[in-house]
Design a protein around this motif. Sequence first.
Motif, PDB file in Angstrom:
ATOM      1  N   THR A   1       0.835  -1.203   0.000  1.00  0.00           N
ATOM      2  CA  THR A   1       0.000   0.000   0.000  1.00  0.00           C
ATOM      3  C   THR A   1       0.872   1.257   0.000  1.00  0.00           C
ATOM      4  OG1 THR A   1      -1.746  -1.169   1.192  1.00  0.00           O
ATOM      5  CG2 THR A   1      -1.817   1.234   1.245  1.00  0.00           C
ATOM      6  N   THR A   2       1.905   1.262   0.823  1.00  0.00           N
ATOM      7  CA  THR A   2       2.810   2.408   0.912  1.00  0.00           C
ATOM      8  C   THR A   2       3.597   2.585  -0.382  1.00  0.00           C
ATOM      9  OG1 THR A   2       3.025   2.007   3.295  1.00  0.00           O
ATOM     10  CG2 THR A   2       4.663   3.439   2.277  1.00  0.00           C
ATOM     11  N   TRP A   3       3.989   1.466  -0.979  1.00  0.00           N
ATOM     12  CA  TRP A   3       4.809   1.520  -2.191  1.00  0.00           C
ATOM     13  C   TRP A   3       4.040   2.027  -3.404  1.00  0.00           C
ATOM     14  CZ3 TRP A   3       4.279  -1.054  -6.862  1.00  0.00           C
ATOM     15  CH2 TRP A   3       5.376  -1.023  -7.714  1.00  0.00           C
ATOM     16  N   ALA A   4       2.729   1.832  -3.444  1.00  0.00           N
ATOM     17  CA  ALA A   4       1.953   2.015  -4.674  1.00  0.00           C
ATOM     18  C   ALA A   4       1.824   3.461  -5.132  1.00  0.00           C
ATOM     19  CB  ALA A   4       0.549   1.423  -4.483  1.00  0.00           C
ATOM     20  N   GLY A   5       2.045   4.438  -4.275  1.00  0.00           N
ATOM     21  CA  GLY A   5       1.740   5.819  -4.628  1.00  0.00           C
ATOM     22  C   GLY A   5       2.547   6.377  -5.787  1.00  0.00           C
ATOM     23  N   TYR A   6       3.866   6.301  -5.698  1.00  0.00           N
ATOM     24  CA  TYR A   6       4.695   6.928  -6.729  1.00  0.00           C
ATOM     25  C   TYR A   6       4.564   6.268  -8.102  1.00  0.00           C
ATOM     26  CZ  TYR A   6       6.839  10.299  -3.645  1.00  0.00           C
ATOM     27  OH  TYR A   6       7.034  11.374  -2.808  1.00  0.00           O
ATOM     28  N   PRO A   7       4.473   4.941  -8.203  1.00  0.00           N
ATOM     29  CA  PRO A   7       4.294   4.353  -9.541  1.00  0.00           C
ATOM     30  C   PRO A   7       2.907   4.578 -10.136  1.00  0.00           C
ATOM     31  CG  PRO A   7       5.257   2.764  -8.009  1.00  0.00           C
ATOM     32  CD  PRO A   7       4.755   3.905  -7.195  1.00  0.00           C
ATOM     33  N   ALA A   8       1.895   4.859  -9.296  1.00  0.00           N
ATOM     34  CA  ALA A   8       0.512   4.895  -9.778  1.00  0.00           C
ATOM     35  C   ALA A   8       0.281   5.855 -10.941  1.00  0.00           C
ATOM     36  CB  ALA A   8      -0.441   5.213  -8.622  1.00  0.00           C
ATOM     37  N   PRO A   9       0.751   7.114 -10.899  1.00  0.00           N
ATOM     38  CA  PRO A   9       0.477   8.002 -12.041  1.00  0.00           C
ATOM     39  C   PRO A   9       1.033   7.479 -13.354  1.00  0.00           C
ATOM     40  CG  PRO A   9       1.167   9.274 -10.136  1.00  0.00           C
ATOM     41  CD  PRO A   9       1.401   7.842  -9.792  1.00  0.00           C
ATOM     42  N   ALA A  10       2.235   6.875 -13.331  1.00  0.00           N
ATOM     43  CA  ALA A  10       2.812   6.356 -14.567  1.00  0.00           C
ATOM     44  C   ALA A  10       2.028   5.155 -15.081  1.00  0.00           C
ATOM     45  CB  ALA A  10       4.272   5.972 -14.340  1.00  0.00           C
ATOM     46  N   VAL A  11       1.639   4.262 -14.180  1.00  0.00           N
ATOM     47  CA  VAL A  11       0.880   3.084 -14.591  1.00  0.00           C
ATOM     48  C   VAL A  11      -0.480   3.498 -15.151  1.00  0.00           C
ATOM     49  CG1 VAL A  11      -0.222   0.968 -13.767  1.00  0.00           C
ATOM     50  CG2 VAL A  11       2.069   1.562 -12.977  1.00  0.00           C
ATOM     51  N   ILE A  12      -1.161   4.408 -14.460  1.00  0.00           N
ATOM     52  CA  ILE A  12      -2.452   4.893 -14.954  1.00  0.00           C
ATOM     53  C   ILE A  12      -2.265   5.651 -16.266  1.00  0.00           C
ATOM     54  CG2 ILE A  12      -4.400   6.417 -14.462  1.00  0.00           C
ATOM     55  CD1 ILE A  12      -4.391   3.802 -12.889  1.00  0.00           C
ATOM     56  N   GLY A  13      -1.187   6.424 -16.366  1.00  0.00           N
ATOM     57  CA  GLY A  13      -0.920   7.142 -17.613  1.00  0.00           C
ATOM     58  C   GLY A  13      -0.771   6.208 -18.790  1.00  0.00           C
ATOM     59  N   ALA A  14      -0.010   5.113 -18.611  1.00  0.00           N
ATOM     60  CA  ALA A  14       0.135   4.131 -19.689  1.00  0.00           C
ATOM     61  C   ALA A  14      -1.211   3.493 -20.018  1.00  0.00           C
ATOM     62  CB  ALA A  14       1.151   3.067 -19.289  1.00  0.00           C
ATOM     63  N   GLY A  15      -2.023   3.227 -18.982  1.00  0.00           N
ATOM     64  CA  GLY A  15      -3.350   2.669 -19.222  1.00  0.00           C
ATOM     65  C   GLY A  15      -4.240   3.617 -19.999  1.00  0.00           C
ATOM     66  N   LEU A  16      -4.136   4.908 -19.711  1.00  0.00           N
ATOM     67  CA  LEU A  16      -4.932   5.892 -20.447  1.00  0.00           C
ATOM     68  C   LEU A  16      -4.495   5.997 -21.901  1.00  0.00           C
ATOM     69  CD1 LEU A  16      -5.367   8.800 -17.864  1.00  0.00           C
ATOM     70  CD2 LEU A  16      -6.989   6.984 -18.463  1.00  0.00           C
ATOM     71  N   VAL A  17      -3.194   5.844 -22.153  1.00  0.00           N
ATOM     72  CA  VAL A  17      -2.730   5.818 -23.548  1.00  0.00           C
ATOM     73  C   VAL A  17      -3.400   4.668 -24.286  1.00  0.00           C
ATOM     74  CG1 VAL A  17      -0.743   5.417 -25.042  1.00  0.00           C
ATOM     75  CG2 VAL A  17      -0.529   6.949 -23.080  1.00  0.00           C
ATOM     76  N   TRP A  18      -3.433   3.499 -23.644  1.00  0.00           N
ATOM     77  CA  TRP A  18      -4.067   2.344 -24.284  1.00  0.00           C
ATOM     78  C   TRP A  18      -5.542   2.610 -24.567  1.00  0.00           C
ATOM     79  CZ3 TRP A  18      -8.089  -0.956 -23.050  1.00  0.00           C
ATOM     80  CH2 TRP A  18      -8.206  -2.098 -23.848  1.00  0.00           C
ATOM     81  N   THR A  19      -6.263   3.144 -23.585  1.00  0.00           N
ATOM     82  CA  THR A  19      -7.694   3.401 -23.798  1.00  0.00           C
ATOM     83  C   THR A  19      -7.919   4.453 -24.870  1.00  0.00           C
ATOM     84  OG1 THR A  19      -7.759   5.059 -22.015  1.00  0.00           O
ATOM     85  CG2 THR A  19      -8.276   2.793 -21.416  1.00  0.00           C
ATOM     86  N   ALA A  20      -7.044   5.463 -24.921  1.00  0.00           N
ATOM     87  CA  ALA A  20      -7.202   6.523 -25.926  1.00  0.00           C
ATOM     88  C   ALA A  20      -6.967   6.004 -27.330  1.00  0.00           C
ATOM     89  CB  ALA A  20      -6.239   7.673 -25.627  1.00  0.00           C
ATOM     90  N   LEU A  21      -6.121   4.981 -27.466  1.00  0.00           N
ATOM     91  CA  LEU A  21      -5.738   4.515 -28.791  1.00  0.00           C
ATOM     92  C   LEU A  21      -6.521   3.300 -29.265  1.00  0.00           C
ATOM     93  CD1 LEU A  21      -1.847   4.857 -28.613  1.00  0.00           C
ATOM     94  CD2 LEU A  21      -3.532   6.527 -29.401  1.00  0.00           C
ATOM     95  N   THR A  22      -7.352   2.737 -28.415  1.00  0.00           N
ATOM     96  CA  THR A  22      -8.070   1.513 -28.797  1.00  0.00           C
ATOM     97  C   THR A  22      -9.587   1.683 -28.783  1.00  0.00           C
ATOM     98  OG1 THR A  22      -7.929   0.733 -26.495  1.00  0.00           O
ATOM     99  CG2 THR A  22      -6.222  -0.020 -28.027  1.00  0.00           C
ATOM    100  N   GLY A  23     -10.049   2.923 -28.738  1.00  0.00           N
ATOM    101  CA  GLY A  23     -11.479   3.176 -28.830  1.00  0.00           C
ATOM    102  C   GLY A  23     -12.231   3.132 -27.517  1.00  0.00           C
ATOM    103  N   TRP A  24     -11.528   2.937 -26.407  1.00  0.00           N
ATOM    104  CA  TRP A  24     -12.197   2.809 -25.117  1.00  0.00           C
ATOM    105  C   TRP A  24     -12.178   4.094 -24.292  1.00  0.00           C
ATOM    106  CZ3 TRP A  24     -15.384  -0.989 -24.091  1.00  0.00           C
ATOM    107  CH2 TRP A  24     -15.250  -2.196 -24.776  1.00  0.00           C
ATOM    108  N   ALA A  25     -11.845   5.209 -24.920  1.00  0.00           N
ATOM    109  CA  ALA A  25     -11.781   6.475 -24.185  1.00  0.00           C
ATOM    110  C   ALA A  25     -13.107   6.838 -23.521  1.00  0.00           C
ATOM    111  CB  ALA A  25     -11.318   7.604 -25.108  1.00  0.00           C
ATOM    112  N   PRO A  26     -14.264   6.722 -24.206  1.00  0.00           N
ATOM    113  CA  PRO A  26     -15.528   7.059 -23.530  1.00  0.00           C
ATOM    114  C   PRO A  26     -15.781   6.202 -22.296  1.00  0.00           C
ATOM    115  CG  PRO A  26     -15.849   6.971 -25.909  1.00  0.00           C
ATOM    116  CD  PRO A  26     -14.485   6.417 -25.642  1.00  0.00           C
ATOM    117  N   ALA A  27     -15.496   4.903 -22.391  1.00  0.00           N
ATOM    118  CA  ALA A  27     -15.692   4.024 -21.237  1.00  0.00           C
ATOM    119  C   ALA A  27     -14.778   4.426 -20.094  1.00  0.00           C
ATOM    120  CB  ALA A  27     -15.436   2.574 -21.632  1.00  0.00           C
TER     121      ALA A  27
END
Length: 248
Positions: free
Chosen positions: A108-134
């Motif tokens: 739980t303590t470790w998860a904070g700093y990596p979270a924005p990068a991991v979510i950012g990569a996930g958002l790139v995937w959603t933006a590029l595969t048609g899942w942005a509205p979802a």
Amino acid sequence: MTLPWADAPWWRAVVERTTAGPTDPVTHVTTWDPTWLPWAVLAVGLVLVAVPELWRATRILVTFVHELGHAAVGILVGRRFTGFVVRADMSGHAVTVGKPRGPGLELTTWAGYPAPAVIGAGLVWTALTGWAPAALGAVALICLLSLVFVRSWSTAGTTLLVGAVAGVLWWWRGDARSAGVLLAVAVLLLLGAWRHWFAVAGSPKGSDPAVLARLTGWPGWWWVGTFLLVIAGASAAAGWLLWPVLRW
């Protein structure tokens, strides 16, 4: 199995605004018109991080994702999430209740700093595969649920603003617009993760690496290094996902 409310107008409206949008049959990514638009969106994300005045206003979003990263992992490992606070100076905290030591608290303590990068990569995937509205609908829902756990007026304002913007974009669906917004936010989160990492690497005392050092006995620099590996991996994944769009 058919849902009892499957024919209800409100449910059809939700489905229409959440299903995946069309993608290019060759690249299997969102079609951008004009083709230079992805470059413009990436430039916007870069400017939001690079210009000091804009960064001071937008970095709270990186902190917001950081604290929700603590909360999400805490819930996944069986801890009870009780509240969180975010501040515009990149500081904040999330409170989870459970065992005072052990792998659950450490993750739980470790998860904070990596979270924005991991979510950012996930958002790139959603933006590029048609899942942005979802994805926008999911963000709005998460923000709505998170309001129960805010512990300051500034946190409530940030949560409401993020949720309202995501909800409006989801309801008045526009695939290219949604993808563009998510891609700009993804760049902000990825670059913001790097800025947060450099800040904690230069002064780890009193931060998450210092807490992890007390919990585990492993030095703070070790944990800073693990953050680096995840942030670099997420950035590489985002670059790999973006390559077909930028190349074409």
